[in-house]
Design a protein around this motif. Structure first.
Motif, PDB file in Angstrom:
ATOM      1  N   GLY A  74      14.130 -10.806 -44.967  1.00 40.21           N
ATOM      2  CA  GLY A  74      14.919 -11.996 -44.683  1.00 40.21           C
ATOM      3  C   GLY A  74      16.405 -11.844 -44.891  1.00 40.21           C
ATOM      4  O   GLY A  74      17.119 -12.834 -45.050  1.00 40.21           O
ATOM      5  N   ALA A  75      16.890 -10.605 -44.872  1.00 41.09           N
ATOM      6  CA  ALA A  75      18.317 -10.346 -45.092  1.00 41.09           C
ATOM      7  C   ALA A  75      19.043 -10.347 -43.749  1.00 41.09           C
ATOM      8  O   ALA A  75      19.439  -9.302 -43.227  1.00 41.09           O
ATOM      9  CB  ALA A  75      18.516  -9.028 -45.829  1.00 41.09           C
ATOM     10  N   GLU A  76      19.224 -11.543 -43.200  1.00 39.92           N
ATOM     11  CA  GLU A  76      19.870 -11.683 -41.895  1.00 39.92           C
ATOM     12  C   GLU A  76      21.277 -11.092 -41.902  1.00 39.92           C
ATOM     13  O   GLU A  76      21.734 -10.540 -40.899  1.00 39.92           O
ATOM     14  CB  GLU A  76      19.915 -13.153 -41.476  1.00 39.92           C
ATOM     15  N   TYR A  77      21.981 -11.197 -43.033  1.00 40.17           N
ATOM     16  CA  TYR A  77      23.334 -10.633 -43.130  1.00 40.17           C
ATOM     17  C   TYR A  77      23.301  -9.148 -42.762  1.00 40.17           C
ATOM     18  O   TYR A  77      23.998  -8.705 -41.837  1.00 40.17           O
ATOM     19  CB  TYR A  77      23.907 -10.824 -44.542  1.00 40.17           C
ATOM     20  N   GLU A  78      22.499  -8.352 -43.485  1.00 42.38           N
ATOM     21  CA  GLU A  78      22.505  -6.899 -43.279  1.00 42.38           C
ATOM     22  C   GLU A  78      21.875  -6.526 -41.945  1.00 42.38           C
ATOM     23  O   GLU A  78      22.372  -5.636 -41.248  1.00 42.38           O
ATOM     24  CB  GLU A  78      21.788  -6.189 -44.431  1.00 42.38           C
ATOM     25  N   TRP A  79      20.797  -7.197 -41.572  1.00 42.04           N
ATOM     26  CA  TRP A  79      20.174  -6.955 -40.277  1.00 42.04           C
ATOM     27  C   TRP A  79      21.199  -7.199 -39.169  1.00 42.04           C
ATOM     28  O   TRP A  79      21.357  -6.383 -38.263  1.00 42.04           O
ATOM     29  CB  TRP A  79      18.952  -7.877 -40.113  1.00 42.04           C
ATOM     30  N   GLY A  80      21.916  -8.319 -39.250  1.00 41.11           N
ATOM     31  CA  GLY A  80      22.886  -8.681 -38.222  1.00 41.11           C
ATOM     32  C   GLY A  80      24.032  -7.698 -38.102  1.00 41.11           C
ATOM     33  O   GLY A  80      24.498  -7.404 -36.995  1.00 41.11           O
ATOM     34  N   VAL A  81      24.504  -7.182 -39.232  1.00 41.53           N
ATOM     35  CA  VAL A  81      25.569  -6.179 -39.210  1.00 41.53           C
ATOM     36  C   VAL A  81      25.068  -4.919 -38.516  1.00 41.53           C
ATOM     37  O   VAL A  81      25.741  -4.364 -37.635  1.00 41.53           O
ATOM     38  CB  VAL A  81      26.070  -5.879 -40.645  1.00 41.53           C
TER      39      VAL A  81
END
Length: 180
Positions: A74-81
């Protein structure tokens, strides 16, 4: 707003040098990096343990492990980067990007070796071990250094995911978002 405010320039010299080295020219350092800079020890250790250099896995394989691990946690921040910076470079289209988040491990958009990496990540996230069948699939496609690298990547990005979620980092304006 992050639970710990990111550091702002001027950074201490060693941190400024590291940020300049790791960020593409003209891009502001990531909120994650600037937040870690609030603790020079954590910042230094984080980059000393990084696995973004050339290793035994291809860039595509590395990104599969990173994207699936961060998505499953659920780490959208790191996935998105990672999706914003690497998806095009590794040949991910919309189907592959979505499958890193919501697809089954055996989604048709992945090769057999890529499916083995997905299964490994899912095993580690769900059971904190690798099932015998998954190990057999990994061993059929990867040598020992590659398997060790894949496990280490999943573990490292488990930690990064905890940092992103625990700090409640706001998403970067330019990064990808989880598919609906």
């Amino acid at each position: 707003m992050s639970r710990i405010a990111p550091a702002v320039p001027p950074y201490e010299p060693a941190i400024a040098e590291a940020l300049q080295r790791i960020m593409p020219p003209g891009m502001e350092p990531l909120a994650l990096f600037r937040t870690m800079a609030r603790s020079p020890r954590i910042f230094t250790k984080m980059f000393a343990g990084g696995l973004l250099d050339k290793g035994p896995l291809s860039l595509r394989q590395r990104e599969i492990v990173i994207d699936r691990t961060t998505a499953r946690l659920g780490a959208e921040y790191e996935w998105g980067v990672h999706v914003a910076l690497f998806a095009t470079k590794v040949g991910f289209g919309e189907a592959e990007i979505a499958a890193t988040v919501t697809g089954p491990t055996d989604a048709a958009c992945w090769s057999a070796e890529e499916q083995a990496l997905f299964a490994m990540v899912d095993d580690l996230v769900d059971r904190r071990t690798i099932a015998d069948g998954t190990w057999m699939a990994l061993s059929a496609h990867f040598d020992e250094p590659q398997i060790l690298e894949a496990i280490a990547l999943a573990g490292y990005y488990h930690t990064i995911s905890f940092l992103c979620r625990g700090l409640d980092l706001p998403l970067e304006a330019w990064s990808a978002r989880f598919p609906p």
